[in-house]
Design an enzyme around this catalytic site. Structure first.
Site, mmCIF file in Angstrom:
data_model
loop_
_atom_site.group_PDB
_atom_site.id
_atom_site.type_symbol
_atom_site.label_atom_id
_atom_site.label_comp_id
_atom_site.label_asym_id
_atom_site.label_seq_id
_atom_site.Cartn_x
_atom_site.Cartn_y
_atom_site.Cartn_z
ATOM 1 C CG HIS A 1 -0.713 0.274 2.584
ATOM 2 N ND1 HIS A 1 -0.246 -0.715 3.464
ATOM 3 C CD2 HIS A 1 -0.453 1.480 3.007
ATOM 4 C CE1 HIS A 1 0.111 -0.048 4.641
ATOM 5 N NE2 HIS A 1 -0.103 1.198 4.361
ATOM 6 C CG ASP B 1 0.298 -3.954 2.732
ATOM 7 O OD1 ASP B 1 0.871 -3.434 1.806
ATOM 8 O OD2 ASP B 1 -0.491 -3.473 3.475
ATOM 9 C CB SER C 1 2.759 1.648 6.326
ATOM 10 O OG SER C 1 1.380 1.844 7.046
HETATM 11 N N1 ARG Z 1 -4.352 0.426 7.323
HETATM 12 C C1 ARG Z 1 -3.401 0.420 6.893
HETATM 13 C C2 ARG Z 1 -2.353 1.761 7.149
HETATM 14 O O1 ARG Z 1 -2.832 2.776 7.477
HETATM 15 C C3 ARG Z 1 -3.532 0.746 5.362
HETATM 16 C C4 ARG Z 1 -3.900 -0.703 4.503
HETATM 17 C C5 ARG Z 1 -4.297 -0.263 3.050
HETATM 18 N N2 ARG Z 1 -5.164 -1.201 2.650
HETATM 19 C C6 ARG Z 1 -6.462 -0.893 2.383
HETATM 20 N N3 ARG Z 1 -7.388 -2.016 2.290
HETATM 21 N N4 ARG Z 1 -6.730 0.360 2.568
HETATM 22 O O2 ARG Z 1 -1.310 1.455 6.866
#
Ligand code: ARG
Length: 720
Positions: A86, A221, A655
């Site tokens: 992501h 991811d 992330s």
């Molecule tokens: N929740 C994750 C973060 O803020 C991002 C994940 C992205 N995936 C998604 N399905 N939008 O780092």
């Protein structure tokens, strides 16, 4: 005596609250002995110097700011970078077309020639950190509000100019502890960053928004990039002559696997927390701000999704923007729910009562919470309108672009404006329009436009609305409480604005004048709302922010005096931090226990062929059925571990961060937080807070078995 004892007990309870195990995003540069000792006690086998040193290569040299808001880590001596899927999402989508759809099908470069340049990306290495508190305070001492902010900016500029003079570095001065300390961060930015690999989106974003912010989670991811430098190892713009960067340090990769209670350390760039948020802030957030953002995003997402699912080209075009909006739509919704569930407001009020009691005979601090109350009372009535502007009206891409033309309008309306200034504004508008049009999907935008304009009318007090705009709307299109009115207006705007009409736009650019711009329906709309806000509410907001800054600084200064011996970390602010914790299961609610790992078995269980979020690549199930796990099999589970959870304290910005074992080896990539701890920005709860990590063995399985890219595995230093 007794009274003192009570106060003492109260203080102890208070400081225990703020120094829980696992909590803390520590500055590696200022890692205290107490924190380091605790790391060792929990299993760390490295010296302090191996974590962070400015003279010798250390783990910090393998950690980069990836793009604008993520973390990455160097994993080979040729500048190979691992980060999240992501985090690479926008670059992967940008490199894709409907014919060569790397987002959908994945991509692996088989050699360096096949790597894809990613012009929007850069990575930054941290060169050094200095404490500049004294320099800043000599200038700002005793100042408050706007005056202080101005002086701060001036001294920051001085300090930065000195730190970057002639060396090509970039620097930032960042206040810590709400302005009780100031640190200078010096970075080296590399702009030649190339895409090396990514799994298909069905793996890299498996579970989509349904599983986002949730455990158990089965997402691969990760994505892979490489940083290039010129022959001297220095940053250089993209060039075929550039060579892979030889890093000072890279992380070896352990495929030995993990077990419960293993030490886990996460280095990275957490973007923001507000652990010293007040009850006033929590209340405004949960009652006004979060619900408003969620409502408005809901409408925008639905309009976008409707178009994306119809057309793969639109899906590619909107994917990255959609993901970003969806991510925090779910976050803010969950944050409110968790703050309520854990009674954080009551908790804050108790902490504040203790502070007020302590401060009552200390003139410097006695008034802090009265002032907070007054500041929130003054601003709160307008907070919703601000969100409806930024997330609603300007949530329409065409309105946001039109609004960006107010700079050009100003230049056009100013008498005797220098020719160059005007030309600059025109060139900027042209470039911005090109970018805007490339990203624009008109059908969804038209819906967003109509819906958000209607919502502003319905939900925001009439006296805070741009009344003239709505009067005209009513006169031309009909009653203001009917959808139909807004739909007609939006259709008309889309059809008549020069923004979508090359002939009209070019004529305007060739001979620009303020009146033509002002008569454009898109511009007229955006500027009516922007001017309404900027005239009346922006000054109030700025006062509120300045007051909040002053009070936050005072409050924290008081707290630090009240508990002088507490081991304290500053709130996250996108500077490098290290957090440490353990691999650990948890119980989200009565009678439910979550394991600390999940496996490919669970991926197969969730698999829904053809689904938007739970589909899988064609060969995935075959490979699974053959149990073709290679060296990545987890002996205990006789499967590949996909993700695991740890107690680490991280947040958005982390992330892509490496999860590192006691020996300094990579065991996973942090990519999310769990739903039960979505209140973590404001309060950390060690019972519920978990970091969700993709196991590096799954990453390597996806690269080698699913992707056939053994060349990438060969580049790593595996610890078996
Ligand atoms: N929740 C994750 C973060 O803020 C991002 C994940 C992205 N995936 C998604 N399905 N939008 O780092």
């Amino acid at each position: 005596m007794r009274k003192h004892l009570v106060v003492l007990l109260l203080l102890m309870a208070f400081s225990i609250k703020w120094a829980k195990a696992d909590e803390g995003m520590w500055l590696p540069y200022l890692l205290g002995q107490q924190t380091y000792n605790d790391m060792v006690k929990r299993g760390l086998k490295l010296t302090k110097d191996q974590l962070y040193s400015i003279n010798k290569a250390s783990i910090k040299d393998a950690i980069v700011i990836f793009g604008g808001g993520c973390t990455g880590e160097i994993v080979s001596n040729e500048g190979l970078i691992f980060t999240n899927h992501h985090c690479g999402y926008d670059a992967i989508a940008s490199a894709s077309s409907v014919e060569h759809n790397y987002l959908k099908n994945g991509f692996y470069a088989q050699n360096k020639q096949q790597e894809i340049t990613s012009p929007k990306l850069s990575v930054q290495f941290l060169v050094k950190v200095d404490d500049v508190t004294k320099q800043v305070e000599d200038v700002v001492k005793g100042l408050n509000g706007a005056e202080r902010a101005k002086k701060e900016q001036e001294i920051y500029a001085d300090i930065i100019a000195k730190a970057t003079n002639g060396n090509g570095y970039e620097a930032k001065v960042v206040p810590m502890f709400k302005g009780n300390q100031y640190l200078l961060f010096v970075y080296e930015r590399y702009t030649d960053v190339r895409l090396v690999g990514a799994p298909p989106e069905s793996v890299g974003k498996f579970g989509g928004d349904t599983d986002n912010w949730e455990w158990p989670r089965h997402t691969g991811d990760f994505s892979i990039f490489r940083v290039y430098a010129n022959k001297d190892g220095k940053p250089a713009p993209y060039s075929a002559e550039n060579v892979p960067l030889k890093p000072k340090h890279f992380l070896p990769v352990s495929i030995k696997g993990i077990k419960e209670n293993d030490y886990a350390m996460i280095f990275g760039y957490p973007g923001g927390t507000n652990r010293y948020e007040t009850s006033y802030g929590v209340e405004l957030k949960t009652t006004v701000e979060n619900p408003s953002v969620v409502n408005l995003r809901d409408v925008r997402l639905k309009a976008m999704f409707e178009q994306m699912k119809k057309d793969p080209a639109v899906k590619l075009q909107l994917a990255s923007s959609y993901a970003g909006i969806a991510n925090y739509w779910k976050f803010f919704d969950g944050e409110t729910k968790q703050l309520e569930k854990y009674h954080v407001l009551d908790e804050k009020r108790k902490q504040e009562a203790a502070f007020i009691k302590w401060a009552q005979d200390k003139p410097e601090f006695a008034g802090v919470f009265n002032d907070y109350a007054a500041a929130y009372k003054a601003w709160s009535p307008y907070a919703k309108g601000r969100i409806y502007l930024t997330e609603g009206v300007l949530g329409s891409p065409v309105a946001a672009f039109a609004g960006s033309l107010t700079g050009l309008e100003r230049a056009l309306a100013t008498a005797n404006v220098p020719k160059e200034t005007l030309q600059q504004a025109i060139e900027a508008a042209k470039a911005a329009r090109t970018n805007f049009l490339a990203a624009e999907n008109k059908p969804s935008d038209q819906k967003i436009l109509a819906a958000t304009c209607h919502m502003f009318y319905t939900d925001i007090p009439k006296d805070q609305q741009p009344g003239g705009f709505y009067d005209e709307l009513k006169a031309k299109y009909g009653p203001l409480d009917e959808d139909k009115t807004y739909n007609m207006w939006a259709a008309n705007l889309m059809a008549n604005t020069m923004i979508f009409n090359d002939a009209k736009w070019n004529a305007f650019i060739a001979n620009p004048d303020a009146v033509t711009l002002q008569n454009d329906p898109a511009f007229a709309y955006a500027s009516a709302f922007l001017k309404n806000y900027q005239g009346k509410y922006l000054p109030l907001y700025q006062q509120f922010v300045a007051k909040n800054n002053d009070l936050g600084r005072e409050y924290l200064k008081g707290v630090m005096q009240m508990q002088p011996n507490a081991n304290r970390y500053p709130d996250a602010n996108f500077t490098m931090r290290v957090s440490y914790g353990q691999v650990k299961p948890y119980s989200p609610r009565d009678a439910v226990n979550y394991d600390y790992v999940c496996t490919m078995k669970g991926v197969i269980e969730k698999y829904v062929p053809g689904d938007y979020e739970f589909d899988l690549p064609a060969n995935y199930v075959d490979l699974y059925n053959k149990k073709d796990f290679g060296q990545y099999k987890d002996a205990k589970r006789n499967d590949v571990v996909v993700c695991f959870i740890t107690t680490n304290d991280i947040t958005g910005g982390n992330s892509g961060s490496p999860v590192i074992n006691a020996n300094g080896e990579l065991i996973g990539l942090a990519f999310d937080g769990n739903y039960e701890a979505l209140s973590h920005k404001i309060q950390f709860d060690s019972n519920y807070n978990r970091t969700i990590c993709v196991d590096v063995r799954y990453v390597l399985w996806c690269i080698e078995k699913l992707g056939g890219a053994k060349n990438i595995i060969n580049e790593l230093k595996l610890v078996k």
